[in-house]
Design a protein around this motif. Structure first.
Motif, PDB file in Angstrom:
ATOM      1  N   LEU A 190       0.828  -1.200   0.000  1.00  3.41           N
ATOM      2  CA  LEU A 190       0.000   0.000   0.000  1.00  3.41           C
ATOM      3  C   LEU A 190       0.863   1.252   0.000  1.00  3.41           C
ATOM      4  CD1 LEU A 190      -2.268  -1.399   2.794  1.00  3.41           C
ATOM      5  CD2 LEU A 190      -2.953  -1.148   0.423  1.00  3.41           C
ATOM      6  N   VAL A 191       0.498   2.194  -0.851  1.00  4.03           N
ATOM      7  CA  VAL A 191       1.210   3.478  -0.948  1.00  4.03           C
ATOM      8  C   VAL A 191       0.224   4.589  -0.657  1.00  4.03           C
ATOM      9  CG1 VAL A 191       2.401   5.077  -2.512  1.00  4.03           C
ATOM     10  CG2 VAL A 191       2.845   2.610  -2.668  1.00  4.03           C
ATOM     11  N   GLY A 245       4.650  10.949   1.794  1.00  2.65           N
ATOM     12  CA  GLY A 245       3.995   9.671   1.607  1.00  2.65           C
ATOM     13  C   GLY A 245       4.419   8.635   2.617  1.00  2.65           C
ATOM     14  N   PHE A 246       3.823   7.481   2.452  1.00  8.04           N
ATOM     15  CA  PHE A 246       4.061   6.375   3.355  1.00  8.04           C
ATOM     16  C   PHE A 246       3.776   5.083   2.601  1.00  8.04           C
ATOM     17  CE2 PHE A 246       2.566   3.364   6.579  1.00  8.04           C
ATOM     18  CZ  PHE A 246       3.645   3.385   7.444  1.00  8.04           C
ATOM     19  N   VAL A 247       4.568   4.062   2.877  1.00  5.45           N
ATOM     20  CA  VAL A 247       4.360   2.751   2.265  1.00  5.45           C
ATOM     21  C   VAL A 247       4.162   1.751   3.385  1.00  5.45           C
ATOM     22  CG1 VAL A 247       5.306   1.004   0.717  1.00  5.45           C
ATOM     23  CG2 VAL A 247       5.837   3.398   0.336  1.00  5.45           C
ATOM     24  N   TYR A 248       3.202   0.856   3.220  1.00  4.27           N
ATOM     25  CA  TYR A 248       2.873  -0.132   4.235  1.00  4.27           C
ATOM     26  C   TYR A 248       2.846  -1.507   3.599  1.00  4.27           C
ATOM     27  CZ  TYR A 248       0.196  -2.469   7.921  1.00  4.27           C
ATOM     28  OH  TYR A 248      -0.221  -3.325   8.904  1.00  4.27           O
ATOM     29  N   SER A 249       3.280  -2.495   4.339  1.00  2.00           N
ATOM     30  CA  SER A 249       3.230  -3.879   3.889  1.00  2.00           C
ATOM     31  C   SER A 249       4.069  -4.075   2.629  1.00  2.00           C
ATOM     32  CB  SER A 249       1.768  -4.290   3.656  1.00  2.00           C
ATOM     33  OG  SER A 249       1.669  -5.643   3.325  1.00  2.00           O
ATOM     34  N   GLU A 253       4.444   0.905  16.994  1.00  2.00           N
ATOM     35  CA  GLU A 253       3.369   1.712  16.407  1.00  2.00           C
ATOM     36  C   GLU A 253       2.571   0.898  15.402  1.00  2.00           C
ATOM     37  OE1 GLU A 253       2.576   6.024  14.267  1.00  2.00           O
ATOM     38  OE2 GLU A 253       4.616   5.273  14.357  1.00  2.00           O
ATOM     39  N   GLU A 254       3.246   0.090  14.597  1.00  3.31           N
ATOM     40  CA  GLU A 254       2.544  -0.753  13.623  1.00  3.31           C
ATOM     41  C   GLU A 254       1.648  -1.772  14.313  1.00  3.31           C
ATOM     42  OE1 GLU A 254       5.366  -1.156   9.765  1.00  3.31           O
ATOM     43  OE2 GLU A 254       5.976  -2.243  11.546  1.00  3.31           O
ATOM     44  N   ALA A 255       2.122  -2.359  15.395  1.00  2.00           N
ATOM     45  CA  ALA A 255       1.343  -3.370  16.110  1.00  2.00           C
ATOM     46  C   ALA A 255       0.092  -2.767  16.739  1.00  2.00           C
ATOM     47  CB  ALA A 255       2.207  -4.036  17.177  1.00  2.00           C
ATOM     48  N   SER A 309       8.292   3.946   9.039  1.00  8.92           N
ATOM     49  CA  SER A 309       8.015   3.195   7.813  1.00  8.92           C
ATOM     50  C   SER A 309       7.809   1.712   8.044  1.00  8.92           C
ATOM     51  CB  SER A 309       9.168   3.362   6.818  1.00  8.92           C
ATOM     52  OG  SER A 309      10.288   2.638   7.273  1.00  8.92           O
ATOM     53  N   GLY A 310       8.196   1.213   9.203  1.00  7.25           N
ATOM     54  CA  GLY A 310       8.123  -0.210   9.449  1.00  7.25           C
ATOM     55  C   GLY A 310       9.405  -0.928   9.035  1.00  7.25           C
ATOM     56  N   CYS A 311      10.298  -0.246   8.367  1.00  2.32           N
ATOM     57  CA  CYS A 311      11.583  -0.831   7.982  1.00  2.32           C
ATOM     58  C   CYS A 311      12.656  -0.286   8.899  1.00  2.32           C
ATOM     59  CB  CYS A 311      11.917  -0.486   6.522  1.00  2.32           C
ATOM     60  SG  CYS A 311      10.813  -1.255   5.345  1.00  2.32           S
ATOM     61  N   LYS A 312      13.529  -1.157   9.326  1.00  3.41           N
ATOM     62  CA  LYS A 312      14.609  -0.726  10.232  1.00  3.41           C
ATOM     63  C   LYS A 312      15.847  -0.390   9.443  1.00  3.41           C
ATOM     64  CE  LYS A 312      12.769  -3.437  13.921  1.00  3.41           C
ATOM     65  NZ  LYS A 312      11.873  -4.453  13.667  1.00  3.41           N
TER      66      LYS A 312
END
Length: 191
Positions: free
Chosen positions: A118-119, A139-143, A168-170, A188-191
């Protein structure tokens, strides 16, 4: 178009075309040819976008080797009129793009978010005599696959080793990350 205001009609259409070029055109998505998007920009911006197409959220490029499912893109969002600091018209946009990837023979798919990336793109466009300006782009990208994302490309989760979600994602559901009336997430969920 959000309304029939003649002052904004051309700006709405320019924003719509920029969104289509930047996120849906196969030449940009698959071939990484950003010219469909860049060609509508004001000349002053063109080289910047050609040399660094991931300098905002106005363009999506899929990582080579990934294929979308047939009819694999869904779009939702809105645009509305605004003004810059000088009182000139601009168009605010907030759109979400869901890209469903073909998993091929992948056998370890556990949920839809492993194949759907998702973007979210919140971009302000301004139409001038020179062309379209991207006044602001966030923007933001998820999954998504993190290594691909760090390289400026979009790929589904199943193509890389899955990382554990951040705190935050959880806490938040996927819908909460993408509601047009919520702020862009800061992680972003990426480290």
């Amino acid at each position: 178009m959000p309304d029939q205001n003649p002052e904004y009609a051309a700006g709405y259409e320019a924003a719509r075309k920029a969104l289509v070029a930047g996120h849906l055109d196969p030449r940009v998505l698959v071939d990484h040819d950003v010219e469909p998007f860049v060609s509508m920009l004001a000349p002053t911006l063109r080289d910047s976008w050609r040399n660094n197409p991931d300098n905002g959220s106005a363009v999506t490029r899929l990582k080579k080797g990934n294929k979308l499912l047939p009819n694999g893109i869904k779009v939702d969002g809105r645009m509305w009129p605004g003004r810059d600091q000088y009182g000139r018209p601009l168009v605010h946009t907030s759109y979400r793009f869901a890209y469903a990837f073909d998993p091929g023979y992948q056998k370890t798919i556990f949920d839809q978010y492993e194949i759907v990336a998702l973007v979210r793109s919140d971009t302000d466009y301004q139409l001038t005599e020179d062309g379209v300006w991207t006044v602001a782009s966030n923007g933001f990208v998820y999954s998504m696959a993190c290594e691909a994302s760090k390289q400026g490309f979009l790929a589904p989760l199943f193509t890389e080793k899955r990382q554990l979600p951040t705190a935050e994602e959880a806490r938040r559901k996927p819908e909460e990350w993408f509601a047009a009336d919520t702020p862009i997430p800061t992680t972003s969920g990426c480290k």
